[in-house]
Design a protein around this motif. Sequence first.
Motif, PDB file in Angstrom:
ATOM      1  N   UNK A  63      -8.450 -22.175   0.106  1.00 14.69           N
ATOM      2  CA  UNK A  63      -8.472 -22.557   1.523  1.00 14.69           C
ATOM      3  C   UNK A  63      -7.059 -22.928   1.948  1.00 14.69           C
ATOM      4  N   UNK A  64      -6.575 -22.299   3.016  1.00 15.00           N
ATOM      5  CA  UNK A  64      -5.253 -22.590   3.569  1.00 15.00           C
ATOM      6  C   UNK A  64      -5.423 -23.152   4.978  1.00 15.00           C
ATOM      7  N   UNK A  65      -4.845 -24.328   5.212  1.00 15.60           N
ATOM      8  CA  UNK A  65      -4.962 -25.010   6.500  1.00 15.60           C
ATOM      9  C   UNK A  65      -3.606 -25.055   7.195  1.00 15.60           C
ATOM     10  N   UNK A  66      -3.612 -24.904   8.512  1.00 15.83           N
ATOM     11  CA  UNK A  66      -2.375 -25.018   9.289  1.00 15.83           C
ATOM     12  C   UNK A  66      -2.706 -25.536  10.681  1.00 15.83           C
ATOM     13  N   UNK A  67      -1.710 -26.181  11.292  1.00 13.56           N
ATOM     14  CA  UNK A  67      -1.839 -26.681  12.657  1.00 13.56           C
ATOM     15  C   UNK A  67      -0.827 -25.946  13.517  1.00 13.56           C
ATOM     16  N   UNK A  98      -6.385 -26.310  14.710  1.00 15.31           N
ATOM     17  CA  UNK A  98      -6.427 -26.300  13.254  1.00 15.31           C
ATOM     18  C   UNK A  98      -7.016 -24.966  12.804  1.00 15.31           C
ATOM     19  N   UNK A  99      -6.278 -24.242  11.972  1.00 10.97           N
ATOM     20  CA  UNK A  99      -6.753 -22.974  11.430  1.00 10.97           C
ATOM     21  C   UNK A  99      -7.037 -23.153   9.947  1.00 10.97           C
ATOM     22  N   UNK A 100      -8.193 -22.680   9.503  1.00 11.71           N
ATOM     23  CA  UNK A 100      -8.564 -22.725   8.090  1.00 11.71           C
ATOM     24  C   UNK A 100      -8.947 -21.314   7.651  1.00 11.71           C
ATOM     25  N   UNK A 101      -8.237 -20.806   6.656  1.00 12.22           N
ATOM     26  CA  UNK A 101      -8.521 -19.475   6.116  1.00 12.22           C
ATOM     27  C   UNK A 101      -9.193 -19.654   4.759  1.00 12.22           C
TER      28      UNK A 101
END
Length: 199
Positions: free
Chosen positions: A61-65, A77-80
Amino acid sequence: MRRRVRTAVPVAVPVGVGLSVAAALLLTGIATDGSAPAAAGPPPAAGPPPTARFSENGVTVTLSVSGWQAAKGTGTLTAVFAPETAGFHLYSTALPPAGVEGVGRPTAVTVTGTLAADGPLTAAQAERTVRLPGVGAPVPVYPDGPVTTTLPLRASGSGSATVLIGYASCSTRDGCTIPVSDHPVRMRVTSEGPAFVTP
């Protein structure tokens, strides 16, 4: 024997001509004193959006704002979710918390603390349904492979926040991995926006 001493004869240069010569020297990269000008260097680049990553039970899981607007205290907030083995899929965000007849777990992203959801969690991939042995109702899943979700955020102020991640991955051939429920990812919210806290 007497040595000759040569003296420089001053030459008058019109003011306008002198300025244009100096300007030409500067434009060609030569300073008026004969030295090379100091390198300006590349402009400062904007830093990448804050990111965090973890792997658990067969999924990374990769999270970014991104898109943070400090004046409004809002962003995305994006979660891949990326299964680590080919042929595995994730379940729909619309799946009930306990699954369908106990099968599956929803792909979930929630926030607590000084961050709150400012809208629903959405997925970029279109869901489909599968029929599973022993389950009477169809089960909504995403196609095999990574799933990208986005969650609008709003900050109530500075302080600590936590992102809670949930998911389960399955394969029609190899079965399912153990579900992950409320995996915590810590964040810190300041006047400049949220950033992930290094463990």
